[in-house]
Design a protein around this motif. Structure first.
Motif, PDB file in Angstrom:
ATOM      1  N   LEU A 144       0.854  -1.181   0.000  1.00  0.00           N
ATOM      2  CA  LEU A 144       0.000   0.000   0.000  1.00  0.00           C
ATOM      3  C   LEU A 144       0.892   1.234   0.000  1.00  0.00           C
ATOM      4  O   LEU A 144       1.777   1.357   0.833  1.00  0.00           O
ATOM      5  CB  LEU A 144      -0.878   0.044   1.252  1.00  0.00           C
ATOM      6  N   ARG A 145       0.618   2.128  -0.900  1.00  0.00           N
ATOM      7  CA  ARG A 145       1.408   3.362  -0.957  1.00  0.00           C
ATOM      8  C   ARG A 145       1.164   4.212   0.282  1.00  0.00           C
ATOM      9  O   ARG A 145       2.078   4.829   0.814  1.00  0.00           O
ATOM     10  CB  ARG A 145       1.045   4.151  -2.214  1.00  0.00           C
ATOM     11  N   ASP A 146      -0.080   4.250   0.769  1.00  0.00           N
ATOM     12  CA  ASP A 146      -0.426   5.139   1.873  1.00  0.00           C
ATOM     13  C   ASP A 146      -1.396   4.466   2.847  1.00  0.00           C
ATOM     14  O   ASP A 146      -2.596   4.703   2.797  1.00  0.00           O
ATOM     15  CB  ASP A 146      -1.030   6.425   1.303  1.00  0.00           C
ATOM     16  N   PRO A 147      -0.882   3.633   3.755  1.00  0.00           N
ATOM     17  CA  PRO A 147      -1.775   2.969   4.711  1.00  0.00           C
ATOM     18  C   PRO A 147      -2.496   3.956   5.633  1.00  0.00           C
ATOM     19  O   PRO A 147      -3.594   3.683   6.099  1.00  0.00           O
ATOM     20  CB  PRO A 147      -0.867   2.037   5.504  1.00  0.00           C
ATOM     21  N   HIS A 148      -1.902   5.122   5.855  1.00  0.00           N
ATOM     22  CA  HIS A 148      -2.540   6.133   6.697  1.00  0.00           C
ATOM     23  C   HIS A 148      -3.882   6.567   6.108  1.00  0.00           C
ATOM     24  O   HIS A 148      -4.886   6.666   6.825  1.00  0.00           O
ATOM     25  CB  HIS A 148      -1.601   7.335   6.859  1.00  0.00           C
ATOM     26  N   SER A 149      -3.929   6.807   4.812  1.00  0.00           N
ATOM     27  CA  SER A 149      -5.203   7.223   4.202  1.00  0.00           C
ATOM     28  C   SER A 149      -6.224   6.085   4.234  1.00  0.00           C
ATOM     29  O   SER A 149      -7.427   6.333   4.378  1.00  0.00           O
ATOM     30  CB  SER A 149      -5.001   7.742   2.783  1.00  0.00           C
TER      31      SER A 149
END
Length: 109
Positions: free
Chosen positions: A74-79
């Motif tokens: 995942l490029r951006d797990p935060h989002s």
């Protein structure tokens, strides 16, 4: 108070971009419910590392652990976590307020 559990609508599919390059490289990774739950568990397990000034390192660690454990990058797990939290709030918060009211307690808006 009713003994029936309210019906839950299925959450929309969450997609995560895998890159910022040309469209062919900018594929999206779909997470199933089990994988979403795995992401949440990782965030809980390593939450002590989510501190001011090191949040980027925390999310990079989560991304790498997720890639190792489920094989998806995942490029951006935060989002993704933000989306999951928003879905939870939309689906569950009204139910929690209803339960609190029926038990005599008030949940602030």
């Amino acid at each position: 108070m009713s003994s029936q559990t309210p019906s839950l609508s299925p959450a929309p599919t969450i997609l995560a971009s895998r890159g910022r390059g040309p469209p062919a490289d900018n594929l999206r990774t779909q997470l199933n419910d089990e994988e979403k739950l795995h992401l949440v568990h990782l965030c809980i397990e390593y939450q002590a590392e989510h501190v001011k000034g090191k949040k980027g390192a925390f999310w990079e660690k989560i991304r790498m652990l997720l890639k190792e454990q489920i094989g998806k990058d995942l490029r951006d797990p935060h989002s993704i976590m933000r989306i999951l939290l928003q879905q939870f709030e939309v689906q569950r918060l009204p139910q929690m307020r209803q339960l609190k009211w029926s038990c005599g307690a008030r949940l602030s808006p």
